[in-house]
Design a protein around this motif. Structure first.
Motif, mmCIF file in Angstrom:
data_model
loop_
_atom_site.group_PDB
_atom_site.id
_atom_site.type_symbol
_atom_site.label_atom_id
_atom_site.label_comp_id
_atom_site.label_asym_id
_atom_site.label_seq_id
_atom_site.Cartn_x
_atom_site.Cartn_y
_atom_site.Cartn_z
ATOM 1 N N VAL A 156 92.695 31.924 0.155
ATOM 2 C CA VAL A 156 92.912 30.477 0.312
ATOM 3 C C VAL A 156 93.204 30.111 1.760
ATOM 4 N N GLY A 157 93.426 31.101 2.610
ATOM 5 C CA GLY A 157 93.752 30.848 4.001
ATOM 6 C C GLY A 157 95.231 30.614 4.187
ATOM 7 N N THR A 158 95.624 30.490 5.428
ATOM 8 C CA THR A 158 97.019 30.213 5.756
ATOM 9 C C THR A 158 97.107 28.859 6.468
ATOM 10 N N ARG A 159 98.277 28.286 6.401
ATOM 11 C CA ARG A 159 98.490 26.996 7.063
ATOM 12 C C ARG A 159 98.103 27.095 8.542
ATOM 13 N N HIS A 160 98.473 28.206 9.193
ATOM 14 C CA HIS A 160 98.178 28.379 10.617
ATOM 15 C C HIS A 160 96.668 28.309 10.901
ATOM 16 N N VAL A 161 95.861 28.956 10.070
ATOM 17 C CA VAL A 161 94.406 28.941 10.267
ATOM 18 C C VAL A 161 93.884 27.506 10.201
ATOM 19 N N PHE A 162 94.366 26.743 9.240
ATOM 20 C CA PHE A 162 93.919 25.359 9.104
ATOM 21 C C PHE A 162 94.428 24.496 10.253
ATOM 22 N N GLU A 163 95.673 24.698 10.671
ATOM 23 C CA GLU A 163 96.199 23.934 11.808
ATOM 24 C C GLU A 163 95.390 24.216 13.068
ATOM 25 N N ALA A 165 92.386 24.786 13.257
ATOM 26 C CA ALA A 165 91.100 24.090 13.130
ATOM 27 C C ALA A 165 91.265 22.572 13.194
ATOM 28 N N GLY A 166 92.493 22.083 13.439
ATOM 29 C CA GLY A 166 92.715 20.652 13.573
ATOM 30 C C GLY A 166 93.195 19.947 12.321
ATOM 31 N N PHE A 167 93.376 20.685 11.227
ATOM 32 C CA PHE A 167 93.887 20.107 9.992
ATOM 33 C C PHE A 167 95.382 19.824 10.159
ATOM 34 N N THR A 168 95.871 18.815 9.445
ATOM 35 C CA THR A 168 97.306 18.525 9.417
ATOM 36 C C THR A 168 97.771 18.495 7.965
ATOM 37 N N LYS A 169 99.050 18.764 7.782
ATOM 38 C CA LYS A 169 99.612 18.752 6.429
ATOM 39 C C LYS A 169 99.614 17.316 5.913
ATOM 40 N N LEU A 187 91.654 17.326 7.247
ATOM 41 C CA LEU A 187 91.018 16.985 8.523
ATOM 42 C C LEU A 187 90.187 15.722 8.293
ATOM 43 N N ASP A 188 90.551 14.651 8.992
ATOM 44 C CA ASP A 188 89.838 13.385 8.880
ATOM 45 C C ASP A 188 88.559 13.474 9.725
ATOM 46 N N LEU A 189 87.428 13.121 9.146
ATOM 47 C CA LEU A 189 86.142 13.192 9.848
ATOM 48 C C LEU A 189 85.607 11.802 10.225
ATOM 49 N N ARG A 190 86.379 10.762 9.972
ATOM 50 C CA ARG A 190 85.909 9.411 10.258
ATOM 51 C C ARG A 190 86.212 9.031 11.692
#
Length: 190
Positions: A156-163, A165-169, A187-190
């Motif tokens: 499922v990945g880790t929070r760090h990997v997603f962060e 990549a620019g994702f936020t909680k 991650l907002d793409l708009r």
């Protein structure tokens, strides 16, 4: 050689990443979140691989694959949330009514781990969602605080990997995996 990420349209490469060594084995095939629970549980043996073959032939494809040259080395399951079990999951909240895409599986082949392949793999999943007009992409990784995650549950990945990549909680969840809470990252793409 840089890692190249492509849509998962070659069944044999998807099978290399998520299929069993024996075609009749009842393994995940990365279907547990992709299909409704009843269908997922009803599929047995070779029927699981045949269902994945059908998904690979559909548009959009069921995910992306990472390649090191011509060798497939990674897989990410990504698709519109509405077409996954997350659409009905009571433990993973729905943040709003956007037609978001979900990333639910990040897998790197043994022998290729520890080289950072997960980062271009996640970026490729985002690119696929963007190319289909997704307004946002969500992931539901564990919030492990840097602690080691058992390799069988690290998909499922880790929070760090997603962060990274620019994702936020975007929300907490009531889902727990391998003893770690899962968080909804977006991650907002708009």
């Amino acid at each position: 050689m840089p890692i190249e990420v492509r849509p998962a349209v070659v069944f044999e490469d998807v099978a290399t990443m998520v299929g069993p060594k024996r075609p009749d084995a009842n393994v995940c095939w990365c279907l547990s979140y992709r299909l409704p629970s009843r269908e997922h549980l009803a599929l047995r043996g070779t029927a699981r691989g045949e269902r994945v073959r059908e998904l690979v032939a559909q548009d959009p494809p069921p995910g992306v694959l990472a390649y090191d040259g011509e060798d497939v080395v990674g897989w990410a399951g990504v698709h519109p949330r509405a077409d996954t079990s997350f659409a009905r999951n009571r433990r993973i909240p729905r943040v709003d009514d956007l037609d978001v895409w979900s990333v639910w599986c990040l897998r790197v082949r043994p022998g290729h781990r520890g080289r950072g392949i997960v980062h271009p793999l996640l970026a490729g999943a985002v690119d696929l969602a963007r190319s289909y007009g997704a307004p946002a992409v969500e992931g539901y990784p564990v919030d492990n605080g840097g602690a080691k995650v058992d390799i069988t549950m690290a998909y499922v990945g880790t929070r760090h990997v997603f962060e990274r990549a620019g994702f936020t909680k975007a929300a907490d969840t009531t889902s727990v995996l391998a003893g770690f809470p899962r968080v909804l990252m977006r991650l907002d793409l708009r």
